[in-house]
Design a protein around this motif. Sequence first.
Motif, mmCIF file in Angstrom:
data_model
loop_
_atom_site.group_PDB
_atom_site.id
_atom_site.type_symbol
_atom_site.label_atom_id
_atom_site.label_comp_id
_atom_site.label_asym_id
_atom_site.label_seq_id
_atom_site.Cartn_x
_atom_site.Cartn_y
_atom_site.Cartn_z
ATOM 1 N N MET A 1 0.807 -1.319 0.353
ATOM 2 C CA MET A 1 0.095 0.497 -0.048
ATOM 3 C C MET A 1 0.929 1.435 0.093
ATOM 4 N N ARG A 2 1.799 1.080 0.505
ATOM 5 C CA ARG A 2 3.069 2.474 0.455
ATOM 6 C C ARG A 2 3.364 2.744 -0.663
ATOM 7 N N ALA A 3 3.802 1.404 -1.374
ATOM 8 C CA ALA A 3 4.161 1.756 -2.877
ATOM 9 C C ALA A 3 3.538 2.100 -3.591
ATOM 10 N N HIS A 4 2.138 1.489 -3.204
ATOM 11 C CA HIS A 4 0.797 2.142 -4.361
ATOM 12 C C HIS A 4 0.540 3.505 -3.991
ATOM 13 N N TYR A 5 0.537 3.843 -2.696
ATOM 14 C CA TYR A 5 0.464 6.085 -2.692
ATOM 15 C C TYR A 5 1.314 6.503 -3.014
ATOM 16 N N LEU A 6 2.688 6.585 -3.292
ATOM 17 C CA LEU A 6 3.625 7.207 -3.391
ATOM 18 C C LEU A 6 3.319 7.015 -4.914
ATOM 19 N N ASP A 7 3.109 6.026 -5.398
ATOM 20 C CA ASP A 7 3.209 6.348 -7.222
ATOM 21 C C ASP A 7 2.089 6.933 -7.555
ATOM 22 N N TYR A 8 1.166 7.389 -6.109
ATOM 23 C CA TYR A 8 -0.492 7.918 -6.826
ATOM 24 C C TYR A 8 -0.014 9.291 -6.488
ATOM 25 N N ILE A 9 1.682 9.380 -5.664
ATOM 26 C CA ILE A 9 1.621 11.545 -5.373
ATOM 27 C C ILE A 9 2.270 11.765 -6.276
ATOM 28 N N ALA A 10 2.927 10.830 -6.525
ATOM 29 C CA ALA A 10 4.113 11.083 -8.804
ATOM 30 C C ALA A 10 3.354 10.728 -9.635
ATOM 31 N N ALA A 11 2.312 10.728 -9.634
ATOM 32 C CA ALA A 11 1.071 10.407 -10.528
ATOM 33 C C ALA A 11 1.236 12.019 -10.401
#
Length: 126
Positions: A1-11
């Motif tokens: 979930m942490r990596a997925h959230y940080l991917d969202y922020i990167a987007a």
Amino acid sequence: MRAHYLDYIAALNARRFDDLGAYVADRLTYNERPLTLAEYRALLVEDVRRIPDLHYDVRQLVVEGETVASRIRFACTPREPFHGLEPTGRPVVFDEHVFYRFASGRIAEVWSLLDLDGLRRQLAAR
């Protein structure tokens, strides 16, 4: 979930708003207000229009199951009124404290609190 959230922020930082469907449910609530994905996207796009140099800098991140808590720092220069506050042309720094509830890997609920008092003080300073 942490990596997925940080991917969202990167987007968000890359302005890849067309990718939001990978991170955000088709229907969600934002501060208790029901929104569609398209309406949520429009809010984010409008923020960037008003603050072109908006950058999401995650300062603290806590993940527990499908709940994410984040403190995001913004160092930016508003170009148009933002949350009823008039810009000065000077850079400002403020934080957002935000909780997300994910369902099936996508954001279903958002609770956001912006440090508008801190932002107001900076915009009022001469």
